[in-house]
Design a protein around this motif. Structure first.
Motif, PDB file in Angstrom:
ATOM      1  N   VAL A   3     -40.495  -6.034 -31.434  1.00 38.14           N
ATOM      2  CA  VAL A   3     -39.280  -6.706 -31.848  1.00 38.14           C
ATOM      3  C   VAL A   3     -39.606  -8.178 -32.022  1.00 38.14           C
ATOM      4  CG1 VAL A   3     -36.916  -7.289 -31.216  1.00 38.14           C
ATOM      5  CG2 VAL A   3     -37.851  -5.066 -30.589  1.00 38.14           C
ATOM      6  N   GLN A   4     -39.465  -8.684 -33.230  1.00 33.52           N
ATOM      7  CA  GLN A   4     -39.765 -10.085 -33.513  1.00 33.52           C
ATOM      8  C   GLN A   4     -38.636 -10.971 -32.997  1.00 33.52           C
ATOM      9  OE1 GLN A   4     -42.644 -11.294 -34.942  1.00 33.52           O
ATOM     10  NE2 GLN A   4     -43.388  -9.214 -34.784  1.00 33.52           N
ATOM     11  N   ILE A   5     -38.991 -12.074 -32.357  1.00 31.10           N
ATOM     12  CA  ILE A   5     -38.024 -13.033 -31.846  1.00 31.10           C
ATOM     13  C   ILE A   5     -37.935 -14.182 -32.839  1.00 31.10           C
ATOM     14  CG2 ILE A   5     -37.380 -14.498 -29.895  1.00 31.10           C
ATOM     15  CD1 ILE A   5     -37.730 -11.468 -29.253  1.00 31.10           C
ATOM     16  N   ASP A  13     -41.644  -9.119 -24.270  1.00 31.19           N
ATOM     17  CA  ASP A  13     -42.664  -8.946 -23.236  1.00 31.19           C
ATOM     18  C   ASP A  13     -42.665  -7.491 -22.794  1.00 31.19           C
ATOM     19  OD1 ASP A  13     -44.461  -9.336 -21.138  1.00 31.19           O
ATOM     20  OD2 ASP A  13     -42.898 -10.026 -19.780  1.00 31.19           O
ATOM     21  N   SER A  14     -43.792  -6.817 -22.970  1.00 35.52           N
ATOM     22  CA  SER A  14     -43.856  -5.397 -22.648  1.00 35.52           C
ATOM     23  C   SER A  14     -44.446  -5.096 -21.275  1.00 35.52           C
ATOM     24  CB  SER A  14     -44.672  -4.667 -23.726  1.00 35.52           C
ATOM     25  OG  SER A  14     -45.996  -5.190 -23.751  1.00 35.52           O
ATOM     26  N   ASN A  15     -45.105  -6.079 -20.652  1.00 37.94           N
ATOM     27  CA  ASN A  15     -45.739  -5.794 -19.365  1.00 37.94           C
ATOM     28  C   ASN A  15     -45.199  -6.636 -18.210  1.00 37.94           C
ATOM     29  OD1 ASN A  15     -46.870  -8.264 -19.886  1.00 37.94           O
ATOM     30  ND2 ASN A  15     -48.993  -7.568 -19.916  1.00 37.94           N
ATOM     31  N   THR A  40     -30.873 -11.346 -20.000  1.00 39.84           N
ATOM     32  CA  THR A  40     -31.984 -12.251 -20.299  1.00 39.84           C
ATOM     33  C   THR A  40     -33.190 -11.417 -20.706  1.00 39.84           C
ATOM     34  OG1 THR A  40     -32.727 -12.298 -17.998  1.00 39.84           O
ATOM     35  CG2 THR A  40     -31.189 -14.031 -18.682  1.00 39.84           C
ATOM     36  N   PHE A  41     -34.112 -12.052 -21.398  1.00 40.32           N
ATOM     37  CA  PHE A  41     -35.314 -11.368 -21.843  1.00 40.32           C
ATOM     38  C   PHE A  41     -36.461 -12.361 -21.862  1.00 40.32           C
ATOM     39  CE2 PHE A  41     -33.255 -13.062 -25.564  1.00 40.32           C
ATOM     40  CZ  PHE A  41     -34.286 -13.544 -26.361  1.00 40.32           C
ATOM     41  N   SER A  42     -37.664 -11.860 -21.950  1.00 41.14           N
ATOM     42  CA  SER A  42     -38.864 -12.696 -22.027  1.00 41.14           C
ATOM     43  C   SER A  42     -39.699 -12.244 -23.210  1.00 41.14           C
ATOM     44  CB  SER A  42     -39.675 -12.582 -20.735  1.00 41.14           C
ATOM     45  OG  SER A  42     -38.956 -13.121 -19.655  1.00 41.14           O
ATOM     46  N   VAL A  43     -40.529 -13.155 -23.711  1.00 36.25           N
ATOM     47  CA  VAL A  43     -41.351 -12.847 -24.874  1.00 36.25           C
ATOM     48  C   VAL A  43     -42.818 -13.162 -24.618  1.00 36.25           C
ATOM     49  CG1 VAL A  43     -39.500 -13.236 -26.548  1.00 36.25           C
ATOM     50  CG2 VAL A  43     -40.996 -15.111 -25.929  1.00 36.25           C
TER      51      VAL A  43
END
Length: 194
Positions: A3-5, A13-15, A40-43
């Protein structure tokens, strides 16, 4: 798929190694697909290459394959380059970025050919500004050599763009954004001179 931010920022962030805690409400998007925009999310930051990309995790995995070196120096100037600092932290590594992991990096006018931080860093390293506009003396301790810390401090203090340069050389996270030495950082770079 990833998923492009935004246009340039990265991929989700997948891990779980990022701690951006970006707000879905700020970006007005449901990043985790749960039907609301309250989380919230992280990249993972992304480096855009010619026709392909590489995430900070992938870049660090490739750099970590290099095992025979006495000191490694990595200086990154791209937008969001601060997101690479923590991933690349390791023993005997000096890492600098032009900006924070959520900031754009800026060019220097009037020709806009140089990233501001890198322009001043290279001037400190070589003793003259890259565009030929004058000499630079970044040897603040007067020992006749310019250390990596002196290069960072010179570039940081001359960079007038809206960006926050980061520095890391003690092998632990996070990097430091202030004057060096500071925040437990700077011993390795202070003893590494040209």
């Amino acid at each position: 798929g990833d998923v492009q931010i935004g246009n340039y920022g990265g991929v989700l962030d997948s891990n779980g190694d990022e701690n951006d805690n970006l707000s879905e409400a700020t970006y007005k998007v449901d990043m985790n697909g749960d039907g609301d925009k309250n989380d919230t999310f992280s990249v993972d930051e992304v480096l855009y290459l010619w026709g392909e990309t590489i995430t900070d995790d992938e870049f660090a995995t490739n750099v970590n394959k290099i095992t025979k070196y006495s000191k490694m120096f990595i200086q990154m100037e791209q937008c969001f380059s601060g997101g690479f600092v923590n991933d690349l932290a390791g023993a005997n590594r000096i890492i600098m970025s032009a900006c924070h992991d959520t900031e754009c990096s800026w060019a220097k006018g009037p020709d806009w050919l140089w990233n501001q931080f890198t322009f001043y860093y290279l001037g400190a390293w070589t003793g003259s500004k890259p565009d030929g506009s004058g000499s630079v003396n970044a040897d603040t301790n007067g020992d006749g050599k310019v250390s990596m810390v002196e290069c960072f401090n010179y570039a940081r203090s001359n960079d007038t763009a809206s960006e926050t340069p980061f520095y890391e050389d003690n092998g632990t996270r996070p990097g430091h954004s202030g004057q060096m030495p500071g925040g437990g950082e700077g011993a390795l770079g202070g003893s590494t001179s040209f």
